[in-house]
Design a protein around this motif. Sequence first.
Motif, short mmCIF file in Angstrom:
data_model
loop_
_atom_site.label_atom_id
_atom_site.label_comp_id
_atom_site.label_asym_id
_atom_site.label_seq_id
_atom_site.Cartn_x
_atom_site.Cartn_y
_atom_site.Cartn_z
N HIS A 97 0.81 -1.22 0.00
CA HIS A 97 0.00 0.00 0.00
C HIS A 97 0.85 1.28 0.00
N HIS B 135 1.17 4.35 -3.01
CA HIS B 135 0.64 5.72 -2.91
C HIS B 135 1.21 6.68 -3.97
N SER C 273 0.29 10.38 5.24
CA SER C 273 -1.13 10.05 5.41
C SER C 273 -1.43 9.87 6.90
N ASP D 281 -6.93 6.96 0.07
CA ASP D 281 -6.80 5.57 -0.36
C ASP D 281 -7.74 5.24 -1.53
ZN ZN Z 1 -3.02 5.21 2.50
#
Ligand code: ZN
Length: 369
Positions: free
Chosen positions: A124, A128, A162, A336
């Motif tokens: 993940h 980004h 984030s 996200d």
């Molecule tokens: Zn994220």
Amino acid sequence: MRILGIETSCDETAAAVVEDGHRLLSNAVASSMDLHVAYGGVVPEIAARSHIEHMMPVVEKALSNAFPQPSNFQLPTSNFDPWDQIDAIAVTYGPGLGGSLLVGVMTARTLAITKNKPLYAVNHVHAHPFANFITKTSPSLTSNFQLPTSAPTFPMLALIVSGGHSQMALFGSPLEYELLGRTRDDAIGEAFDKVAKILGLPYPGGPSIQKAAANGYPHAYKLPKAKLDHPYEYSFSGLKTAVLRTLQSEIGEDHTFPSHKLAERLSEAQKANMAANFMRTAVETVVDSSVRAYEEFRPKSVVIAGGVAASAELRKQLEERLPIQPVYTDMKLCTDNGAMIAALAYHMAQNDVEPADPYTLDIKPNLSM
Ligand code: ZN
Ligand code: KG4
């Protein structure tokens, strides 16, 4: 190559179709944010349950938006199947909340087996920055996206900021990077969320602090920036404590005064001033490091990614202090989403990364970059 990207690491159930890592064909997101607002943060069990409810409708929406059924097709004799258009499936397998990740990974595994598609397991955090590589949309997309006009070039400095991550990485190519540094305690978005809570502003903290700060004077207080012995590491816990102590003394109380009772004693002007000062200082912390990294490594591009990349203050300070224009993308692709997962998976496929085994792929909640 068209990839369906699936993302469920936190509170967004997301799926998107991206062509060749840069053309967005669809972007479907269902957020359980509304359910978490009352608790002032994401509740893992509620997020996981919400993913189960939304996962398949979101995947179906991503597919039907990307490949609308041609109007001359007549049901039920038609055998138009959007799955015929999909070359691979990509899914976030970490890091994130265990229960949340499980829903996405089990869905992707099942679809990879039943639809007979290769499956890519995506990190993940690594994904980004790849939201910034999406530079085109297909005409079938109904909502508007403000996208970068051209893809970032390498070497690329990426600030990943984030609610869960604050780190900086230097990419030599899509799959080769060096992690320059990360936060030692809170992520920057988490600091925004905690300070918002102290100020009595709604969750998520980033947008509500930005809104309150618009009416504040950004030099009303002197808040400290952490001095670390590492040029690219951050710390936000001292700043958060300084906010608390400053506000306690502002209302004539000492450090024992409970933080949850502060907001009711503060005027709107005091809240606005603190929002503006905290925002300026937190953003300066990451911008200072980014400018240092830029000067040392002279990358060809600087990208910002993650929910905090939506911050107008971060964009402004970087634009003022970097000699090149920083790259950032539409807000919908900063938070996200499945598109960034599909975008990175494209580069994995291009670089012959082995697809994952759909019978055994496991989640990795603590995966790091
Ligand atoms: Zn994220
Ligand atoms: O990337 P994201 O959607 O989820 C995580 O992976 O954490 O980021 C959410 C974070 C929240 O902490 C939120 O407060 C922050 O992004 N955020 C912002 C802004 N919009 C969202 N922070 C500062 N300024 C904003 N405008």
